[in-house]
Design an enzyme around this catalytic site. Structure first.
Site, PDB file in Angstrom:
ATOM      1  N   TYR A 137       0.869  -1.175   0.000  1.00 53.19           N
ATOM      2  CA  TYR A 137       0.000   0.000   0.000  1.00 53.19           C
ATOM      3  C   TYR A 137       0.910   1.230   0.000  1.00 53.19           C
ATOM      4  CZ  TYR A 137      -3.932  -3.018   1.355  1.00 53.19           C
ATOM      5  OH  TYR A 137      -4.901  -3.968   1.392  1.00 53.19           O
ATOM      6  N   ARG A 172     -20.121  -0.806   8.930  1.00 56.78           N
ATOM      7  CA  ARG A 172     -20.859  -1.792   8.141  1.00 56.78           C
ATOM      8  C   ARG A 172     -22.232  -1.945   8.748  1.00 56.78           C
ATOM      9  NH1 ARG A 172     -15.734  -5.032   8.801  1.00 56.78           N
ATOM     10  NH2 ARG A 172     -14.720  -4.777   6.806  1.00 56.78           N
ATOM     11  N   HIS A 290     -11.311  -3.970  -4.545  1.00 60.69           N
ATOM     12  CA  HIS A 290     -10.819  -4.496  -3.270  1.00 60.69           C
ATOM     13  C   HIS A 290     -11.816  -5.505  -2.687  1.00 60.69           C
ATOM     14  CE1 HIS A 290      -7.340  -3.121  -0.661  1.00 60.69           C
ATOM     15  NE2 HIS A 290      -7.832  -4.124   0.035  1.00 60.69           N
ATOM     16  N   ASP A 321     -10.123  -8.611 -10.550  1.00 63.24           N
ATOM     17  CA  ASP A 321     -10.465  -9.441  -9.401  1.00 63.24           C
ATOM     18  C   ASP A 321     -11.708  -8.890  -8.748  1.00 63.24           C
ATOM     19  OD1 ASP A 321      -9.676  -7.826  -6.766  1.00 63.24           O
ATOM     20  OD2 ASP A 321      -8.071  -7.478  -8.198  1.00 63.24           O
ATOM     21  N   GLY A 323     -15.215 -11.218  -6.892  1.00 62.19           N
ATOM     22  CA  GLY A 323     -16.401 -12.040  -7.101  1.00 62.19           C
ATOM     23  C   GLY A 323     -16.177 -13.342  -7.840  1.00 62.19           C
ATOM     24  N   ARG A 325     -15.785 -17.004  -8.306  1.00 61.45           N
ATOM     25  CA  ARG A 325     -16.046 -18.167  -7.454  1.00 61.45           C
ATOM     26  C   ARG A 325     -16.088 -19.472  -8.240  1.00 61.45           C
ATOM     27  NH1 ARG A 325     -15.235 -14.477  -4.731  1.00 61.45           N
ATOM     28  NH2 ARG A 325     -16.362 -13.685  -2.922  1.00 61.45           N
TER      29      ARG A 325
HETATM   30  C1  FMN Z   1      -9.980 -10.529   4.133  1.00 61.33           C
HETATM   31  C2  FMN Z   1      -9.412  -9.775   2.980  1.00 61.33           C
HETATM   32  C3  FMN Z   1      -8.169  -9.149   3.102  1.00 61.33           C
HETATM   33  C4  FMN Z   1      -7.625  -8.441   2.022  1.00 61.33           C
HETATM   34  N1  FMN Z   1      -6.401  -7.889   2.165  1.00 61.33           N
HETATM   35  C5  FMN Z   1      -5.829  -7.280   1.092  1.00 61.33           C
HETATM   36  C6  FMN Z   1      -4.506  -6.775   1.168  1.00 61.33           C
HETATM   37  O1  FMN Z   1      -3.851  -6.857   2.206  1.00 61.33           O
HETATM   38  N2  FMN Z   1      -3.984  -6.210   0.050  1.00 61.33           N
HETATM   39  C7  FMN Z   1      -4.678  -6.101  -1.129  1.00 61.33           C
HETATM   40  O2  FMN Z   1      -4.151  -5.596  -2.121  1.00 61.33           O
HETATM   41  N3  FMN Z   1      -5.935  -6.573  -1.224  1.00 61.33           N
HETATM   42  C8  FMN Z   1      -6.506  -7.163  -0.160  1.00 61.33           C
HETATM   43  N4  FMN Z   1      -7.765  -7.687  -0.269  1.00 61.33           N
HETATM   44  C9  FMN Z   1      -8.457  -7.622  -1.582  1.00 61.33           C
HETATM   45  C10 FMN Z   1      -8.090  -8.841  -2.435  1.00 61.33           C
HETATM   46  O3  FMN Z   1      -6.760  -8.811  -2.867  1.00 61.33           O
HETATM   47  C11 FMN Z   1      -8.970  -8.914  -3.683  1.00 61.33           C
HETATM   48  O4  FMN Z   1      -8.946  -7.670  -4.337  1.00 61.33           O
HETATM   49  C12 FMN Z   1     -10.416  -9.299  -3.350  1.00 61.33           C
HETATM   50  O5  FMN Z   1     -10.475 -10.226  -2.298  1.00 61.33           O
HETATM   51  C13 FMN Z   1     -11.073  -9.871  -4.597  1.00 61.33           C
HETATM   52  O6  FMN Z   1     -12.404 -10.180  -4.361  1.00 61.33           O
HETATM   53  P1  FMN Z   1     -12.911 -11.654  -3.976  1.00 61.33           P
HETATM   54  O7  FMN Z   1     -12.590 -11.843  -2.541  1.00 61.33           O
HETATM   55  O8  FMN Z   1     -14.367 -11.588  -4.264  1.00 61.33           O
HETATM   56  O9  FMN Z   1     -12.160 -12.624  -4.875  1.00 61.33           O
HETATM   57  C14 FMN Z   1      -8.338  -8.366   0.791  1.00 61.33           C
HETATM   58  C15 FMN Z   1      -9.575  -9.011   0.673  1.00 61.33           C
HETATM   59  C16 FMN Z   1     -10.113  -9.704   1.738  1.00 61.33           C
HETATM   60  C17 FMN Z   1     -11.434 -10.390   1.572  1.00 61.33           C
END
Ligand code: FMN
Length: 399
Positions: A137, A172, A290, A321, A323, A325
């Site tokens: 980040y 939330r 995200h 990225d 959704g 599944r």
């Molecule tokens: C629990 C959790 C933690 C995450 N932590 C990060 C992170 O540290 N860095 C980051 O770039 N994205 C983070 N993400 C986002 C994921 O990299 C990704 O963009 C996202 O999970 C994609 O959606 P999906 O969970 O529906 O596949 C996080 C997502 C989740 C669910």
């Protein structure tokens, strides 16, 4: 004669949804809720999956191909399926954490994305999967960022992911889980009722003699034996002035001079930002919100993909990225212009359900689903996929 128990639960699962149900049963409620995440009203997190359901396919009955290929070159690396591991902080899900995920990625021939908030060090993770991309980040000052990039490069990371879509949106409608500052005896006693009902999770951590310590080892100052706590790391991030496009170009340049390997900008949702990312010299972008954890009301990533891929797909690699599944979701994203997708929650459910084997299981489920979709659509390779292979309702795309 040994009689097998016919009711024993098969550790293999047939879909990501089954893995999620097992994760829910196995994880302490706050840990499960932290993975479900989502922000504000949950509109974006729901749309990420719902939008895939709006896209249809029309399979053929004959003229299929007996041989089908889904390997691809992504960020200069040959992968055996167009699905990469998205970086997530997987604190407390499994004692082997990101190392288990990395082993699974390596075993299935794909790339690992490691979060800077991860619970395992970049050195351990690269050892488990030499093809690891380190994610950062915009946090800390420039010297600190360079020092973290140097560490990742020295450890052997083969690319950097800069994730910039984060607005610190709080609140939330369904309530946020409690995340303790640190896991000391007092916290353990207080949280015991939530954990005591999850004996398998307790047993896994108990066997390793570790309790989840909720620190971020990849953000440790040089020479420090431990990284900051999750909250310490979050505070540094919140108090860092947000980056400009010049800062993005600076970061890309630093990484490029240091390592000469790809730089991915993750979190792009707008065509104008995608064009600015091209101007900043990035190698790839990930169209992403995200996982619905940033500003709520951002459309599903799959709705934003095609306009962005059309605008910049000939200049940078476009990933997406959010959704994903099932294998048919991957095929839909590729048909709309993604070079590959990244998965987040899907592998987290697998990790919670069955450790490294569970993550491999998720990648196998996606592999099988991609293959079925290619068969049904009558194509012999993911390279042949175009929007013509989908039924796209009017007004689906957003830009
Ligand atoms: C629990 C959790 C933690 C995450 N932590 C990060 C992170 O540290 N860095 C980051 O770039 N994205 C983070 N993400 C986002 C994921 O990299 C990704 O963009 C996202 O999970 C994609 O959606 P999906 O969970 O529906 O596949 C996080 C997502 C989740 C669910």
């Amino acid at each position: 004669m040994k009689v097998e128990n016919p009711w024993r639960q098969n550790p293999w699962f047939e879909s990501v949804a089954v893995a999620q149900r097992r994760a829910r049963k196995r994880l302490p409620q706050p840990v499960y809720a932290a993975l479900v995440a989502g922000s504000e009203r949950g509109q974006t997190v729901s749309d990420n999956q719902a939008a895939f359901m709006e896209l249809g396919v029309l399979p053929h009955v004959a003229g299929h191909h007996a041989e089908r290929s889904m390997s691809r070159t992504v960020l200069g690396q040959e992968v055996s399926l167009p699905v990469l591991i998205s970086p997530t902080g997987v604190q407390a899900v499994h004692p082997d954490g990101e190392v288990a995920v990395a082993r699974a990625a390596a075993a299935r021939g794909t790339l690992m994305g490691l979060s800077n908030f991860a619970s395992k060090s970049v050195e351990e993770v690269v050892e488990a999967c030499p093809r690891t991309l380190f994610q950062m980040y915009w946090t800390g000052d420039r010297d600190v960022m360079v020092q973290r990039m140097e560490r990742a490069h020295q450890a052997g990371a083969i690319g950097l992911i800069a994730t910039l879509d984060w607005s610190f949106s709080m609140g939330r409608d369904w309530g946020s889980p409690e995340i303790p500052e640190k896991v000391d005896l007092k916290t353990m006693v207080r949280m015991a009722p939530k954990v005591a009902t999850r004996p398998r999770w307790l047993y896994q951590f108990g066997r390793t003699g570790q309790i989840p310590d909720l620190t971020a080892p990849n953000l440790a100052a040089p020479g420090a034996d431990k990284g900051p706590t999750f909250f310490g790391a979050y505070y540094e991030w919140m108090t860092t002035p947000p980056p400009s496009w010049e800062d993005v170009a600076w970061m890309r340049e630093q990484w490029s001079q240091l390592s000469g390997t790809p730089f991915v900008l993750k979190g792009v949702g707008r065509v104008d930002d995608a064009q600015k990312a091209v101007d900043a010299g990035v190698s790839a972008i990930s169209v992403s919100n995200h996982g619905g954890n940033n500003l709520d009301g951002t459309p599903a990533a799959i709705r934003l993909l095609h306009p962005i891929a059309t605008a910049v797909g000939d200049q940078v690699e476009v990933l997406m990225d959010g959704g994903v599944r099932r294998g048919s979701d991957v095929v839909k994203a590729l048909a709309l212009g993604a070079r590959a997708v990244l998965i987040g929650r899907a592998y987290l459910w697998g990790l919670a359900a069955n450790g490294q084997a569970g993550v491999e299981n998720v990648l196998d489920v996606l592999h099988g689903g991609i293959d079925s979709a290619l068969l049904g659509l009558g194509v012999s390779s993911v390279d042949e996929l175009t929007p013509e292979h989908l039924l796209i309702p009017d007004g689906f795309h957003r830009s």
